[in-house]
Design a protein around this motif. Structure first.
Motif, PDB file in Angstrom:
ATOM      1  N   GLU A   1       0.840  -1.197   0.000  1.00 45.88           N
ATOM      2  CA  GLU A   1       0.000   0.000   0.000  1.00 45.88           C
ATOM      3  C   GLU A   1       0.875   1.247   0.000  1.00 45.88           C
ATOM      4  O   GLU A   1       2.030   1.215   0.405  1.00 45.88           O
ATOM      5  N   ILE A   2       0.308   2.347  -0.446  1.00 48.40           N
ATOM      6  CA  ILE A   2       1.037   3.613  -0.478  1.00 48.40           C
ATOM      7  C   ILE A   2       0.818   4.335   0.853  1.00 48.40           C
ATOM      8  O   ILE A   2      -0.314   4.555   1.268  1.00 48.40           O
ATOM      9  N   VAL A   3       1.918   4.671   1.502  1.00 51.92           N
ATOM     10  CA  VAL A   3       1.879   5.415   2.761  1.00 51.92           C
ATOM     11  C   VAL A   3       2.784   6.622   2.598  1.00 51.92           C
ATOM     12  O   VAL A   3       3.948   6.491   2.223  1.00 51.92           O
ATOM     13  N   THR A   4       2.233   7.812   2.870  1.00 43.98           N
ATOM     14  CA  THR A   4       3.027   9.030   2.739  1.00 43.98           C
ATOM     15  C   THR A   4       2.488  10.108   3.666  1.00 43.98           C
ATOM     16  O   THR A   4       1.399   9.978   4.212  1.00 43.98           O
ATOM     17  N   ASN A   5       3.255  11.163   3.845  1.00 41.81           N
ATOM     18  CA  ASN A   5       2.842  12.298   4.667  1.00 41.81           C
ATOM     19  C   ASN A   5       2.117  13.317   3.806  1.00 41.81           C
ATOM     20  O   ASN A   5       2.261  13.340   2.596  1.00 41.81           O
ATOM     21  N   TYR A   6       1.347  14.168   4.478  1.00 41.08           N
ATOM     22  CA  TYR A   6       0.687  15.281   3.795  1.00 41.08           C
ATOM     23  C   TYR A   6       0.867  16.538   4.637  1.00 41.08           C
ATOM     24  O   TYR A   6       1.321  16.489   5.777  1.00 41.08           O
ATOM     25  N   ILE A   7       0.509  17.675   4.076  1.00 43.54           N
ATOM     26  CA  ILE A   7       0.657  18.960   4.756  1.00 43.54           C
ATOM     27  C   ILE A   7      -0.403  19.070   5.846  1.00 43.54           C
ATOM     28  O   ILE A   7      -1.601  19.069   5.565  1.00 43.54           O
ATOM     29  N   SER A   8       0.044  19.126   7.096  1.00 47.72           N
ATOM     30  CA  SER A   8      -0.879  19.159   8.238  1.00 47.72           C
ATOM     31  C   SER A   8      -0.897  20.541   8.867  1.00 47.72           C
ATOM     32  O   SER A   8       0.109  21.248   8.891  1.00 47.72           O
ATOM     33  N   ASN A   9      -2.059  20.933   9.390  1.00 48.88           N
ATOM     34  CA  ASN A   9      -2.190  22.212  10.089  1.00 48.88           C
ATOM     35  C   ASN A   9      -1.710  22.117  11.531  1.00 48.88           C
ATOM     36  O   ASN A   9      -1.488  23.121  12.177  1.00 48.88           O
ATOM     37  N   ARG A  10      -1.559  20.904  12.015  1.00 46.64           N
ATOM     38  CA  ARG A  10      -1.144  20.687  13.396  1.00 46.64           C
ATOM     39  C   ARG A  10       0.367  20.561  13.476  1.00 46.64           C
ATOM     40  O   ARG A  10       1.053  20.456  12.467  1.00 46.64           O
TER      41      ARG A  10
ATOM     42  N   LEU B   1       4.562   5.317 -11.672  1.00 43.14           N
ATOM     43  CA  LEU B   1       3.183   5.637 -11.313  1.00 43.14           C
ATOM     44  C   LEU B   1       3.032   5.832  -9.810  1.00 43.14           C
ATOM     45  O   LEU B   1       2.365   6.755  -9.346  1.00 43.14           O
ATOM     46  N   ARG B   2       3.672   4.953  -9.039  1.00 36.07           N
ATOM     47  CA  ARG B   2       3.644   5.052  -7.573  1.00 36.07           C
ATOM     48  C   ARG B   2       4.239   6.386  -7.119  1.00 36.07           C
ATOM     49  O   ARG B   2       3.676   7.071  -6.265  1.00 36.07           O
ATOM     50  N   SER B   3       5.337   6.773  -7.706  1.00 37.84           N
ATOM     51  CA  SER B   3       5.988   8.028  -7.361  1.00 37.84           C
ATOM     52  C   SER B   3       5.083   9.228  -7.632  1.00 37.84           C
ATOM     53  O   SER B   3       5.011  10.158  -6.826  1.00 37.84           O
ATOM     54  N   ALA B   4       4.384   9.196  -8.762  1.00 38.90           N
ATOM     55  CA  ALA B   4       3.476  10.302  -9.103  1.00 38.90           C
ATOM     56  C   ALA B   4       2.336  10.402  -8.094  1.00 38.90           C
ATOM     57  O   ALA B   4       1.966  11.510  -7.670  1.00 38.90           O
ATOM     58  N   ILE B   5       1.787   9.272  -7.688  1.00 39.13           N
ATOM     59  CA  ILE B   5       0.693   9.269  -6.717  1.00 39.13           C
ATOM     60  C   ILE B   5       1.174   9.782  -5.356  1.00 39.13           C
ATOM     61  O   ILE B   5       0.500  10.578  -4.708  1.00 39.13           O
ATOM     62  N   ILE B   6       2.358   9.350  -4.941  1.00 41.50           N
ATOM     63  CA  ILE B   6       2.928   9.806  -3.667  1.00 41.50           C
ATOM     64  C   ILE B   6       3.161  11.313  -3.693  1.00 41.50           C
ATOM     65  O   ILE B   6       2.871  12.019  -2.728  1.00 41.50           O
ATOM     66  N   GLU B   7       3.659  11.817  -4.811  1.00 41.70           N
ATOM     67  CA  GLU B   7       3.904  13.257  -4.932  1.00 41.70           C
ATOM     68  C   GLU B   7       2.598  14.052  -4.841  1.00 41.70           C
ATOM     69  O   GLU B   7       2.533  15.078  -4.167  1.00 41.70           O
TER      70      GLU B   7
END
Length: 134
Positions: free
Chosen positions: A38-47, A77-83
């Motif tokens: 599965e794809i696991v990555t971070n995102y921009i959080s307000n906290r 493709l995986r790299s593009a989705i993670i980005e």
């Protein structure tokens, strides 16, 4: 008279199945390619805490023979989705409409990359089969 009626029914019954077979539309043979793991990555959080998203992605292709090309380009493709996921704000990650926008953006990016690499857009649909965030 009874004999002619039975003969007519018999002759018609021979011709109708052949017509039905000719007119029946061919069913499409779709295939699915799932990214493993599965794809696991971070995102921009307000906290102050780092946010992450964990998704399972399935690519739907129209022709099962195209699976070889999709599998070959899995890392791209995986790299593009993670980005794409990593550049999303928390509000978009956590909302249903935002999730659909992200899915659509991933679908467009995947097809653009496949077209650049293979000469044609192979992906018919992109599905999030699991979507977890924190």
């Amino acid at each position: 008279m009874k004999y002619l009626l039975m003969l007519a029914v018999f002759v018609l019954s021979l011709g109708l199945p052949a017509l039905a077979e000719e007119e029946a539309p061919k069913l499409e043979e779709y295939a699915y390619y799932g990214f493993e793991p599965e794809i696991v990555t971070n995102y921009i959080s307000n906290r102050k805490k780092l946010g992450f998203v964990r998704i399972s992605v399935e690519l739907m292709v129209k022709n099962p023979d195209d699976m070889v090309q999709v599998e070959k380009h899995d890392p791209l493709l995986r790299s593009a989705i993670i980005e794409i996921l990593g550049n999303q704000p928390e509000e978009k990650i956590k909302s249903l409409t935002g999730r659909e926008e992200i899915r659509r953006e991933c679908y467009d990016a995947v097809n653009k990359l496949m077209e650049a690499e293979t000469g044609k857009a192979l992906v018919v649909n992109l599905l999030f089969t699991r979507y977890l965030y924190d």
